[in-house]
Design an enzyme around this catalytic site. Structure first.
Site, PDB file in Angstrom:
ATOM      1  N   LEU A 243      17.367  14.314  51.923  1.00  0.00           N
ATOM      2  CA  LEU A 243      17.047  13.370  50.853  1.00  0.00           C
ATOM      3  C   LEU A 243      16.016  13.919  49.883  1.00  0.00           C
ATOM      4  CD1 LEU A 243      17.053  10.128  53.004  1.00  0.00           C
ATOM      5  CD2 LEU A 243      18.731  10.770  51.266  1.00  0.00           C
ATOM      6  N   HIS A 244      15.128  14.775  50.355  1.00  0.00           N
ATOM      7  CA  HIS A 244      14.107  15.311  49.450  1.00  0.00           C
ATOM      8  C   HIS A 244      14.688  16.216  48.367  1.00  0.00           C
ATOM      9  CE1 HIS A 244      13.350  18.766  52.572  1.00  0.00           C
ATOM     10  NE2 HIS A 244      14.277  19.140  51.704  1.00  0.00           N
ATOM     11  N   ASP A 245      15.974  16.523  48.461  1.00  0.00           N
ATOM     12  CA  ASP A 245      16.625  17.333  47.421  1.00  0.00           C
ATOM     13  C   ASP A 245      17.097  16.496  46.234  1.00  0.00           C
ATOM     14  OD1 ASP A 245      16.290  19.636  48.890  1.00  0.00           O
ATOM     15  OD2 ASP A 245      18.360  19.738  49.596  1.00  0.00           O
TER      16      ASP A 245
END
EC number: 2.1.1.210
Length: 351
Positions: free
Chosen positions: A257-259
């Protein structure tokens, strides 16, 4: 003899990753001083985060990355919704103050890395998004050339990212608590090392790895090394568009998700929630900023690195909880630390 994904390293590699990401702090601080005049601006008039974004002509994502890092450095603080200088910043970073050292920091203002950071902040686009240097490294999106679509570069980046995964996977397997799980869906799992550790920890467990075709080539090879091929399925597709398997009772999003930016994060969590059966669990394994978005500094600097190479950034536990609850999932336990600043957040789909 299969590789053991459950073997812990004898030493903690976290300091190595912190040193590696330290340059992000230098670039952000220099950009704030020498290119955005941020400290002089806030000294004149404290303001909200949204107002500061307008003042600096920045989009929300780069503003979050920049301000989070400066707060984690102890240079900004938020009081009653307004960003203000700390005493450290007021004494040493306001132009014309008796002990101003801004000109000293400005000696690096024209360095290539600082200029690149300024450009990234202003455009809110990751490196390679214009395809001028071969495409984006770690993300796949229609219209952007992706290194994950070419055999050689996909292999290089997938194996490189495993450098952290193989150090952290034993801890994830230790805290995940999947004794009652039957089928794990690992979305964007790269080499699959996190899934392989969970499979080795829980012999009855089966797994499906969902990723891009060239990445799955590497994952299939790795599954043979870890002796779990007969318990793995490999499914290629676009996690934002293609149907997700509906026979998994556990879904893992590890450092995925941090992408991505806010809309994509919410959309992917909602897709996972829809695919889960009642009582199924969604595990988010990632880094977590403080809910106040003021640190910790190593994660704030990692956020700047993510911002540079992807469409995302680091998020707080509060942001994740909001997305999970909006998708109808319930967080039932605190975040469990794993390693290299990562932790595990688990949510359940109510029965």
């Amino acid at each position: 003899m299969p590789h053991n994904a459950l073997r812990f390293p004898a030493t903690d590699p976290t300091p190595i990753f912190e040193h590696f990401r330290g340059n992000q702090g230098s670039d952000l601080l220099t950009a704030a001083v020498a290119h955005f005049d941020l400290f002089a601006s806030l000294d004149r008039t404290p303001c909200s985060l949204d107002d500061l974004a307008q003042r600096l002509s920045l989009a929300p994502r780069p503003t979050h990355v920049l301000v989070t890092a400066l707060r984690a450095m102890g240079l900004l603080r938020e009081i009653d919704g307004r960003l203000q200088l700390t005493e450290l910043a007021r004494e040493h970073l306001v132009p014309g103050s008796d002990f101003d050292c801004g000109d000293y920091l400005g000696l690096a203002a024209q360095s290539p890395s600082v200029l690149q950071m300024v450009q990234l902040l202003k455009t809110n686009r990751p490196l390679g998004s214009d395809a001028s240097d071969g495409g984006a490294a770690f993300i796949y999106r229609d219209g952007i050339a992706s290194a994950m679509e070419a055999t050689d570069t996909a292999r290089h980046f997938t194996l490189a990212l495993a450098g952290r995964a193989k150090n952290v996977a034993p801890a994830l397997a230790e805290v995940a608590g999947l004794a009652d799980a039957t089928h794990l869906l690992d979305i964007g799992g790269g080499t699959g090392i996190y899934a392989f550790a969970l499979l080795q920890k829980h012999p009855p467990l089966q797994a499906t790895l969902f990723d891009r075709p060239e990445v799955l080539r590497v994952a299939q090879e790795m599954s043979e090394r870890y002796g779990v091929t007969n318990r793995c399925q490999f499914m290629d597709g676009d996690m934002f568009a293609d149907p997700l398997p509906v026979d998994a009772d556990t879904i893992l999003l590890s450092n995925v998700l941090h992408d991505w930016d806010l809309p994509e994060c919410q959309a992917l969590i909602e897709r996972c929630a829809e695919a889960l059966p009642s009582g199924g669990r969604l595990m988010i394994h990632d880094v977590f900023l403080n809910d106040a978005l003021d640190g910790p500094l190593p994660i704030a600097l990692y956020s700047a690195s993510l911002f540079s190479f992807t469409e995302g950034r680091a998020y707080s536990a509060a942001e994740y909880r909001d997305w999970l609850e909006t998708a109808g999932l319930e967080c039932y336990e605190p975040i469990r630390p794993t390693g290299v600043h990562c932790g595990l957040m688990t949510a359940i789909k109510p029965t």
